[in-house]
Structure formats: C-alpha cells, structure tokens
Design an enzyme around this catalytic site. Structure first.
Site, PDB file in Angstrom:
ATOM      1  N   SER A 144       0.846  -1.198   0.000  1.00 49.47           N
ATOM      2  CA  SER A 144       0.000   0.000   0.000  1.00 49.47           C
ATOM      3  C   SER A 144       0.879   1.246   0.000  1.00 49.47           C
ATOM      4  O   SER A 144       1.964   1.248   0.596  1.00 49.47           O
ATOM      5  CB  SER A 144      -0.878   0.030   1.254  1.00 49.47           C
ATOM      6  OG  SER A 144      -1.540   1.278   1.350  1.00 49.47           O
ATOM      7  N   TYR A 158      -1.552  -0.352  10.304  1.00 48.68           N
ATOM      8  CA  TYR A 158      -1.738  -0.946   8.965  1.00 48.68           C
ATOM      9  C   TYR A 158      -0.601  -0.517   8.033  1.00 48.68           C
ATOM     10  O   TYR A 158      -0.044  -1.339   7.295  1.00 48.68           O
ATOM     11  CB  TYR A 158      -3.096  -0.496   8.427  1.00 48.68           C
ATOM     12  CG  TYR A 158      -3.327  -0.723   6.951  1.00 48.68           C
ATOM     13  CD1 TYR A 158      -3.832  -1.938   6.476  1.00 48.68           C
ATOM     14  CD2 TYR A 158      -3.080   0.300   6.023  1.00 48.68           C
ATOM     15  CE1 TYR A 158      -4.064  -2.124   5.114  1.00 48.68           C
ATOM     16  CE2 TYR A 158      -3.314   0.117   4.670  1.00 48.68           C
ATOM     17  CZ  TYR A 158      -3.803  -1.098   4.214  1.00 48.68           C
ATOM     18  OH  TYR A 158      -4.028  -1.283   2.873  1.00 48.68           O
TER      19      TYR A 158
END
Ligand code: NAP
Length: 249
Positions: A144, A158
């Site tokens: 990501s 995350y």
C-alpha cells in the site's frame, strides 16, 4: 497446462478484480475468502463463464492451519500453484491514533497482513521451487502507498504492516530467484473498494480523490492489470520490484 493462481482475499475488491481478469487470461483460479461465500461464488461463476477453471476456498489467512489447507485443496482440485497474489489484508479497526491502539487490534491485523503473507509464500515456494521438482512461479504481494505515507491519525499500524510486506518482497525475491520464483509487490494508492467502510470512512476514496495528481481514486481493475503484468512472462526480468499504482501520489 494452465497456470494455477491463488488470489487471497478475492471475494471482493482488488482481489476479486484480479481473479476475474486472470480467468479471462486463461488462468485456473482459486478464489479465497474469509466469510463472504456468496461473493466468492459470484467471482467463481464469472470466471467459469469465460471458460476458465475456478474454485472458492474459505480460509482465514491469519490462521496457519487454514493457509495449509488452502494450498492442499488447490493441489487436489487445480494442480500445483504457479502464481500467488498475497492480497488479503484488513485495517485493524476504525481510524485511530497510535496512542489509542490496543495490542489486540495490532496483533489481529498483523496476523493477516504480515504473517499470512509469509505463510502463503512459504507454501507457494514449496510447490514452485525448482529444487523441489516445481516449475518456478511468481508471487505478487499487495502492499500500500500507506507504507510510504505512514497513514498518520488513521492507521499507522496498517501502514507499518505494509512496510513489512515491502521488506518481505525485497528479501524473498533474492532468496528464491535461483529457484525460478519471482517476487514483486504492487503498492496501490486510494482505490474504490469496501476497505474504507471497514475503517469507518465509507466515502474516503471520494474525499482523497482531489489530492491525487490523476484527480481521482483508482478502480480495482486498474490494480488487477498491474498485478497480472507482474505475474506474467512479460515481466520475466522483474523481481524485487515495488510498483506504485497510486495515480501519481
Ligand atoms: P476489501 O474490499 O476490504 O476486500 C478484502 C478481501 O479480503 C475480501 O475478499 C475479504 O473476504 C478478504 N479477507 C479479509 N480478511 C481475510 C482473511 N483473514 N483471510 C482471507 N481473506 C480475507 O479490500 P481491498 O481494498 O480490495 O484490499 C485488497 C488489498 O489491497 C489489501 O492488501 C489492501 O491492504 C490493499 N490496498 C487497498 C487499498 C484501497 O484503497 N482499497 C489501497 C492500498 C492497498 P470476505 O469477503 O470473506 O470478507
């Protein structure tokens, strides 16, 4: 022989788009999901409709026994895996600051986003490795943009899990290159999927859109094509790469 692809977390979002696009290219596809069987079956039917093989397999990628069972099922029903997309991942919970995060939240998220990727890669390597009688293969990890930006005030936990995925990609690519296995990562920016709702911000993609140089969030299919290129022979000299698909952000 058809290429056999496992896409973890492919009942919805980027995983589903990747599974369907792979089916169109003739891959036999394992559609993995955790809870949403109906959505997984829909993806399977879309793949079968274009003439490719597909199965759905329930497995929680945060549980080692489930990961092992997933690969055994694929051995039996589709044949040895030649491609793995490590896509399944979760936000640990609602957007939070680090000062409010619990160990439970962080560990639950790391089990899926990090340990799950390691375990799936391990099982794939056992089957792909030329030293173990395999024919080689390719692994694509879905990272990501958060690993680069840090996701302050939203989900630093995350973001850190995705930095681990980046490092896994770099290290593992060097470890298995001589076994005929390429390992790369795609780093999506903000993509229109359900993941934002799970973090308590369903309209996040629309809100972030104007901050992106291309002036819009990405679509799952745009990430799918990037993943499929890295899996393909067209990327035969690409390994250890982390490819940003972020609209320029
Ligand atoms: P999503 O829409 O929330 O879909 C998640 C998928 O993963 C679903 O198919 C879900 O299955 C499955 N899943 C969740 N937990 C699982 C588990 N423990 N074991 C197996 N499967 C599990 O997510 P997405 O936005 O498509 O994200 C896909 C990947 O892209 C993730 O790695 C994410 O971190 C990354 N990414 C997304 C964005 C974005 O903006 N969307 C940006 C950067 C990176 P069920 O249907 O059964 O729940």
């Amino acid at each position: 022989m058809s290429q056999v692809l496992i896409v973890t977390g492919s009942s919805r979002g980027i995983g589903a788009a990747t599974a369907v696009a792979a089916g169109r290219l003739g891959y036999s596809v394992c559609v993995n999901y955790r809870v949403n069987q109906e959505a997984a079956e829909k993806v399977v039917n879309e793949i079968r409709a274009v003439g490719s093989k597909a199965i759905s397999v329930q497995a929680d990628m945060g549980k080692e026994a489930d990961v092992i069972d997933l690969f055994s099922t694929v051995d039996r029903e589709l044949g040895p895996v030649t491609g793995l997309v490590n896509n399944a991942a979760i936000l640990g919970g609602l957007q939070s600051k680090v000062e409010d995060m619990t160990a439970e939240r962080i560990n639950k998220m790391l089990a899926v986003n990090v340990t799950g990727c390691f375990l799936a890669a391990r099982e794939a390597i056992k089957r792909m490795s030329r030293e173990r009688g395999g024919k080689g293969g390719a692994i694509v990890n879905v990272s990501s943009l958060a690993s680069r930006l840090g996701a302050a005030n939203e989900y630093v936990d995350y973001a850190a899990s995705k930095a681990a995925v980046d490092t896994l990609t770099i290290g593992l690519s060097k470890e298995v290159a001589h076994l005929g296995i390429r390992v790369n990562a795609v780093r999506p920016g903000t993509i229109r999927t359900d993941i934002h709702a799970s973090g308590g911000s369903p309209d996040r993609a629309e809100k972030v859109g104007p901050l992106i140089p291309l002036q819009r969030p990405g679509e799952p299919e745009e990430i799918a094509h990037t993943i499929l290129w890295l899996l393909s022979q067209e990327a035969s000299y690409v390994t250890g790469a982390i490819l940003d698909a972020t609209g320029g952000r």
